[in-house]
Design a protein around this motif. Structure first.
Motif, PDB file in Angstrom:
ATOM      1  N   SER A  51       1.177  -1.200  -0.093  1.00  0.00           N
ATOM      2  CA  SER A  51       0.444  -0.364   0.024  1.00  0.00           C
ATOM      3  C   SER A  51       0.931   0.939  -0.010  1.00  0.00           C
ATOM      4  CB  SER A  51      -0.843  -0.220   1.026  1.00  0.00           C
ATOM      5  OG  SER A  51       0.039   0.238   2.593  1.00  0.00           O
ATOM      6  N   ASP A  52       2.164   1.323   0.583  1.00  0.00           N
ATOM      7  CA  ASP A  52       2.968   2.582   0.931  1.00  0.00           C
ATOM      8  C   ASP A  52       3.239   2.863  -0.628  1.00  0.00           C
ATOM      9  OD1 ASP A  52       2.773   2.531   3.487  1.00  0.00           O
ATOM     10  OD2 ASP A  52       4.251   1.338   4.774  1.00  0.00           O
ATOM     11  N   GLN A  53       4.259   1.386  -1.613  1.00  0.00           N
ATOM     12  CA  GLN A  53       4.280   1.985  -2.529  1.00  0.00           C
ATOM     13  C   GLN A  53       3.095   2.040  -3.582  1.00  0.00           C
ATOM     14  OE1 GLN A  53       7.916   0.285  -3.581  1.00  0.00           O
ATOM     15  NE2 GLN A  53       7.106   2.136  -5.331  1.00  0.00           N
ATOM     16  N   LYS A  54       1.777   2.123  -3.393  1.00  0.00           N
ATOM     17  CA  LYS A  54       1.090   2.709  -4.984  1.00  0.00           C
ATOM     18  C   LYS A  54       0.806   3.768  -4.233  1.00  0.00           C
ATOM     19  CE  LYS A  54      -1.650  -1.838  -4.809  1.00  0.00           C
ATOM     20  NZ  LYS A  54      -2.206  -2.386  -5.062  1.00  0.00           N
ATOM     21  N   ILE A  55       1.058   4.060  -2.682  1.00  0.00           N
ATOM     22  CA  ILE A  55       1.227   6.148  -2.554  1.00  0.00           C
ATOM     23  C   ILE A  55       2.121   6.708  -2.972  1.00  0.00           C
ATOM     24  CG2 ILE A  55       1.133   7.671  -0.757  1.00  0.00           C
ATOM     25  CD1 ILE A  55      -0.957   4.784   0.784  1.00  0.00           C
ATOM     26  N   VAL A  56       3.840   6.226  -3.278  1.00  0.00           N
ATOM     27  CA  VAL A  56       4.544   6.597  -2.986  1.00  0.00           C
ATOM     28  C   VAL A  56       4.534   7.046  -4.659  1.00  0.00           C
ATOM     29  CG1 VAL A  56       7.190   6.929  -3.015  1.00  0.00           C
ATOM     30  CG2 VAL A  56       6.219   6.159  -1.851  1.00  0.00           C
ATOM     31  N   ASP A  57       3.673   5.475  -5.628  1.00  0.00           N
ATOM     32  CA  ASP A  57       4.603   5.567  -7.194  1.00  0.00           C
ATOM     33  C   ASP A  57       3.757   6.731  -7.490  1.00  0.00           C
ATOM     34  OD1 ASP A  57       6.318   3.857  -6.369  1.00  0.00           O
ATOM     35  OD2 ASP A  57       5.205   1.808  -7.640  1.00  0.00           O
ATOM     36  N   LYS A  58       2.579   6.105  -7.446  1.00  0.00           N
ATOM     37  CA  LYS A  58       1.196   7.585  -7.555  1.00  0.00           C
ATOM     38  C   LYS A  58       2.116   9.209  -7.356  1.00  0.00           C
ATOM     39  CE  LYS A  58      -3.551   8.776  -7.364  1.00  0.00           C
ATOM     40  NZ  LYS A  58      -3.440  10.513  -7.421  1.00  0.00           N
ATOM     41  N   GLN A  59       2.514   9.758  -5.631  1.00  0.00           N
ATOM     42  CA  GLN A  59       2.975  10.718  -6.535  1.00  0.00           C
ATOM     43  C   GLN A  59       4.099  11.516  -7.127  1.00  0.00           C
ATOM     44  OE1 GLN A  59       3.091  12.650  -1.820  1.00  0.00           O
ATOM     45  NE2 GLN A  59       2.925  10.461  -1.642  1.00  0.00           N
ATOM     46  N   VAL A  60       4.707  10.391  -7.603  1.00  0.00           N
ATOM     47  CA  VAL A  60       5.694  10.307  -8.299  1.00  0.00           C
ATOM     48  C   VAL A  60       5.893  10.433  -9.404  1.00  0.00           C
ATOM     49  CG1 VAL A  60       8.060   9.750  -9.711  1.00  0.00           C
ATOM     50  CG2 VAL A  60       7.187   9.194  -6.766  1.00  0.00           C
ATOM     51  N   ILE A  61       5.234   9.941 -10.213  1.00  0.00           N
ATOM     52  CA  ILE A  61       3.785   9.930 -11.715  1.00  0.00           C
ATOM     53  C   ILE A  61       3.556  11.271 -11.539  1.00  0.00           C
ATOM     54  CG2 ILE A  61       2.359   8.403 -13.547  1.00  0.00           C
ATOM     55  CD1 ILE A  61       3.584   5.754 -11.837  1.00  0.00           C
ATOM     56  N   ASP A  62       2.882  11.476 -10.516  1.00  0.00           N
ATOM     57  CA  ASP A  62       2.357  12.724 -11.142  1.00  0.00           C
ATOM     58  C   ASP A  62       2.873  14.083 -11.554  1.00  0.00           C
ATOM     59  OD1 ASP A  62      -0.458  11.316 -10.635  1.00  0.00           O
ATOM     60  OD2 ASP A  62      -0.698  11.980  -8.560  1.00  0.00           O
ATOM     61  N   ALA A  63       3.898  14.058 -10.195  1.00  0.00           N
ATOM     62  CA  ALA A  63       5.752  14.737 -10.842  1.00  0.00           C
ATOM     63  C   ALA A  63       5.672  14.777 -11.799  1.00  0.00           C
ATOM     64  CB  ALA A  63       6.395  14.103  -9.060  1.00  0.00           C
TER      65      ALA A  63
END
Length: 268
Positions: A225-237
């Protein structure tokens, strides 16, 4: 003839004195392309610079000699009137072992040392991994942890590299950066977060030699779940960047060298 021989000798001596001596080859010389024979640390030890750093020559104090023996008057007719006595008595007991003194180790242990980081490693910098199971992949730097290790991510959705710790010595920092902006990381993601649980193996019984197999690593639901949250923020950036298509392709491709390509001549 004797005079002529003497003149010839003096002439030769004067010629030798006039000749300019050629400078010798230094120990550390350029091998080419700015690479020297010995590194900075090697020359530091060769020249013994550590002996002279922070050395202050203090003026020597004159030593005051203490008298070892002194005359002591003694009463009595048959005692001689005086006796030579030691000013400092010799020790009567010598310990077989030195005492172990307790030391305050707080702040001295390696885990408490301050970690320095090179200026090229800033959050959002795209790094090339040089060692480990993900070597050759390009990852995004998130932050530096307390232990000095780098926290990086692929992201996992792009190149299959999850959130993990990397040593700064085993990465190449590129000039490409992702503006993470208002990126926030959970405080629970630290060095303790990545430590694996070491479970004690049960005692082997008869017939269990080949039955038990070594269990492989499986990520927990919390880590997923932490991986999904971090990946979403990086991909949005990355999506906010003008060259987003190029960045996605850049992160997805592996790094490699072809013939006549040398990393010390390349600009990353």
């Amino acid at each position: 003839m004797r005079v002529n021989m003497a003149d010839a000798k003096t002439q030769k001596m004067s010629e030798k004195s006039k000749e300019v001596k050629k400078p010798g080859k230094p120990r550390n010389y350029d091998l080419g392309n700015g690479i020297y024979r010995f590194s900075r640390t090697r020359m530091y030890h060769k020249k013994a610079i550590y002996k002279f750093l922070g050395k202050k020559v203090a003026p020597k104090k004159p030593k005051t000699k203490t008298q070892q023996f002194a005359e002591k008057p003694i009463g009595g007719e048959k005692n001689g009137g005086k006796r030579v006595v030691r000013t400092v008595r010799k020790r009567a007991y010598y310990a077989t072992q030195d005492k172990i003194l307790p030391r305050n180790s707080r702040g001295r242990s390696f885990s408490q040392h301050k970690r320095n980081l090179r200026s090229s490693l800033q959050p959002g910098t795209i790094l090339i991994v040089l060692a480990g199971p993900h070597k050759g992949k390009r990852v995004v730097l998130l932050k530096q942890l307390f232990s000095g290790m780098l926290l990086v991510t692929g992201p996992f959705k792009i190149n299959g590299c999850p959130m993990r710790r990397m040593h700064p010595n085993y990465v190449i920092a590129t000039q490409t950066r992702v503006d993470l902006g208002s990126f926030k990381l959970n405080d629970s993601i630290d060095d303790e977060y990545f430590k694996r649980e070491r479970k004690r193996r049960p005692k082997k019984e008869e017939g269990d030699i080949f039955a038990t197999k070594k269990a492989g690593y499986k990520p927990t639901d919390q880590r997923k779940s932490d991986q999904k949250i971090v990946d979403k923020q990086v991909i949005d950036a990355i999506k906010k960047n003008a060259d987003k298509k190029l960045l996605f392709a850049y992160l997805a491709t592996m790094f490699g060298l072809r013939s006549s390509q040398y990393p010390h001549r390349m600009k990353f």
